[in-house]
Design an enzyme around this catalytic site. Structure first.
Site, PDB file in Angstrom:
ATOM      1  N   HIS A  53       0.555  -1.085  -0.413  1.00  0.00           N
ATOM      2  CA  HIS A  53       0.017   0.532   0.019  1.00  0.00           C
ATOM      3  C   HIS A  53       0.798   1.526  -0.207  1.00  0.00           C
ATOM      4  O   HIS A  53       2.536   1.246  -0.201  1.00  0.00           O
ATOM      5  CB  HIS A  53      -1.019   0.056   1.429  1.00  0.00           C
ATOM      6  CG  HIS A  53      -0.006   0.012   2.802  1.00  0.00           C
ATOM      7  ND1 HIS A  53      -0.369  -1.065   3.439  1.00  0.00           N
ATOM      8  CD2 HIS A  53       0.294   1.087   3.017  1.00  0.00           C
ATOM      9  CE1 HIS A  53       0.461  -0.828   4.345  1.00  0.00           C
ATOM     10  NE2 HIS A  53       1.088   0.293   4.706  1.00  0.00           N
TER      11      HIS A  53
HETATM   12  P1  TYD Z   1      -1.946  -3.960   6.752  1.00  0.00           P
HETATM   13  O1  TYD Z   1      -2.288  -2.593   5.733  1.00  0.00           O
HETATM   14  O2  TYD Z   1      -2.955  -4.712   6.075  1.00  0.00           O
HETATM   15  O3  TYD Z   1      -1.028  -4.360   7.380  1.00  0.00           O
HETATM   16  P2  TYD Z   1       0.643  -4.112   6.552  1.00  0.00           P
HETATM   17  O4  TYD Z   1       0.491  -3.029   5.541  1.00  0.00           O
HETATM   18  O5  TYD Z   1       1.235  -4.151   7.968  1.00  0.00           O
HETATM   19  O6  TYD Z   1       1.113  -5.236   5.776  1.00  0.00           O
HETATM   20  O7  TYD Z   1      -2.688  -3.987   8.230  1.00  0.00           O
HETATM   21  C1  TYD Z   1      -3.681  -5.077   8.746  1.00  0.00           C
HETATM   22  C2  TYD Z   1      -4.994  -4.898   9.610  1.00  0.00           C
HETATM   23  O8  TYD Z   1      -4.535  -3.740  10.929  1.00  0.00           O
HETATM   24  C3  TYD Z   1      -6.005  -4.047   9.343  1.00  0.00           C
HETATM   25  O9  TYD Z   1      -7.215  -4.375   9.549  1.00  0.00           O
HETATM   26  C4  TYD Z   1      -5.903  -2.391   9.465  1.00  0.00           C
HETATM   27  C5  TYD Z   1      -5.328  -2.303  10.992  1.00  0.00           C
HETATM   28  N1  TYD Z   1      -4.316  -1.825  11.360  1.00  0.00           N
HETATM   29  C6  TYD Z   1      -4.927  -0.739  12.401  1.00  0.00           C
HETATM   30  O10 TYD Z   1      -6.000  -1.101  12.878  1.00  0.00           O
HETATM   31  N2  TYD Z   1      -4.291  -0.053  12.861  1.00  0.00           N
HETATM   32  C7  TYD Z   1      -2.751   0.088  12.707  1.00  0.00           C
HETATM   33  O11 TYD Z   1      -2.180   1.299  13.205  1.00  0.00           O
HETATM   34  C8  TYD Z   1      -2.541  -0.697  11.856  1.00  0.00           C
HETATM   35  C9  TYD Z   1      -0.933  -0.741  10.603  1.00  0.00           C
HETATM   36  C10 TYD Z   1      -3.079  -1.716  10.838  1.00  0.00           C
END
Ligand code: TYD
Length: 139
Positions: A53
């Site tokens: 992302h």
């Molecule tokens: P995601 O963005 O997929 O993680 P990464 O980019 O590290 O692979 O996030 C996974 C889940 O966690 C998604 O449902 C959003 C949630 N999340 C939060 O609630 N708070 C946060 O600070 C972060 C980074 C993610």
């Protein structure tokens, strides 16, 4: 508008000591933003990828607190890979940079300091949407 050229490794303070080393990070002192959130990735199964992302506004610092991994950055035009394997190096990421985190070693812990609270509306989770936004902003 930001890009890859603004992303860099920041050499964090390191106090070496026979009892064990110590590093620290102060918001707006060692990194260019105030810290409003900390999150971390851990217990990552072999071969998994995180990230995938970009952010519209958020700035971040990524630190390999333990173990190692690679961060592939892409500003829509160029790509660059940074290998993180020391807890006194932080990778500074501006907004508008797509990131994939790959090649996690066993037991790796990826800590992320963020400039804002969690806000899903700040995300690009679709690469084509991100690319289109980058192109529009370059016109
Ligand atoms: P995601 O963005 O997929 O993680 P990464 O980019 O590290 O692979 O996030 C996974 C889940 O966690 C998604 O449902 C959003 C949630 N999340 C939060 O609630 N708070 C946060 O600070 C972060 C980074 C993610």
């Amino acid at each position: 508008m930001s890009g890859l050229h603004d992303c860099c490794i920041i050499d964090l303070p390191k106090i070496t000591d026979p009892r064990g080393n110590l590093s620290f990070i102060e918001g707006a002192q060692h990194i260019p933003f105030e810290i409003r959130r900390v999150y971390y990735l851990y217990d990552i199964p072999g071969g998994e990828t995180r990230g995938g992302h970009a952010h519209k506004e958020l700035q971040q610092l990524i630190v390999a607190m333990s173990g190692s991994f690679d961060v592939i950055l892409d500003d829509g035009y160029n790509k660059k890979t940074f290998s993180l394997n020391r807890s006194y190096y932080g990778l500074y990421l501006t907004n508008m940079v797509w990131r994939e985190i790959v090649n996690f070693s066993t037991g790796a812990v990826c800590m992320v300091l963020a400039s804002e609270h969690y806000d899903e509306s700040d995300y690009f989770r679709d690469y084509r949407e991100f690319r289109n936004a980058v192109k529009e902003w370059h016109i």
